[in-house]
Design an enzyme around this catalytic site. Sequence first.
Site, PDB file in Angstrom:
ATOM      1  CB  CYS A 108      -0.919   0.010   1.212  1.00 10.97           C
ATOM      2  SG  CYS A 108      -1.919   1.489   1.346  1.00 10.97           S
ATOM      3  N   GLY A 109       0.750   2.055  -1.018  1.00 15.15           N
ATOM      4  CA  GLY A 109       1.570   3.245  -1.116  1.00 15.15           C
ATOM      5  C   GLY A 109       0.918   4.481  -0.555  1.00 15.15           C
TER       6      GLY A 109
END
Length: 273
Positions: A110-111
């Site tokens: 997850c960025g």
Amino acid sequence: MRFSLSRSLPGISAHDEGRAEITRTLPEEVPVAVVYDGTTHAVMMASPGDIADFAYGFALTEGVIDSLDQIEGFEEQCHEAGIEARFWLREDRQEALAARRRFMAGPVGCGLCGIDSLEQANRALPHVGDMSLRLAHREVARATDDLRAAQPLHAKTGATHAAGFLVPGQGIIAVREDIGRHNALDKLIGAMARQGISAADGAFVLTSRLSLELVQKCAMAGCPVLIAVSAPTAHALRLAEGAGITVVAFAREGGFDIYSHPERITSEVTDVA
């Protein structure tokens, strides 16, 4: 202390024919804290190599800095619990830092973990409008194969992503690996910035799907072309179209799809040394 990139560990291989004891080489991951002027800005799980490249690239793609001359000092500190990448910034960057502050501790998949608002997830991006770059069909078609050949950590573990920089007529001139696709691209962007390599002169090549965070990082770096082995998301394509970025996806086995700004990809053959 220093952390190893990989470790050989025992396991049991189970098949229809039975079970057998095995030893596998597995990638390491450690917490990496990015610290600005004594305050932790983000904690990411990452491969413990090329940490300075990662930290510099992260600072650039997050908009904490616009150029390396806004950094007054940097040091990398290894602890038993992980790694600190410590920056000291010019005083005028404090306002920008406050605007983009995030506190993250979490998965590499997850960025966007921990950003302060929905608006930040869809922040305005620089427009990469220069259409002078041209990449030949053949060098785009072989880009992900050439990248795979330059991944020693993946060759050992089979479990890491990579980002490479492809220059027309020269091939892939720089590669960085990490357990996380976002981290690998940040490492590449940081390495290029530190070496004075302009992202405008080529294409980023990625071993992953293309999500909006990767397009955002590409735009922040000023790179006009993204080439990926897998699919883009629909939102990533909308973002790339608006930012002037050419998106090439499913680049494997000698073929690829072009989804935005196709004029940068030609049918002419460019020899790659």
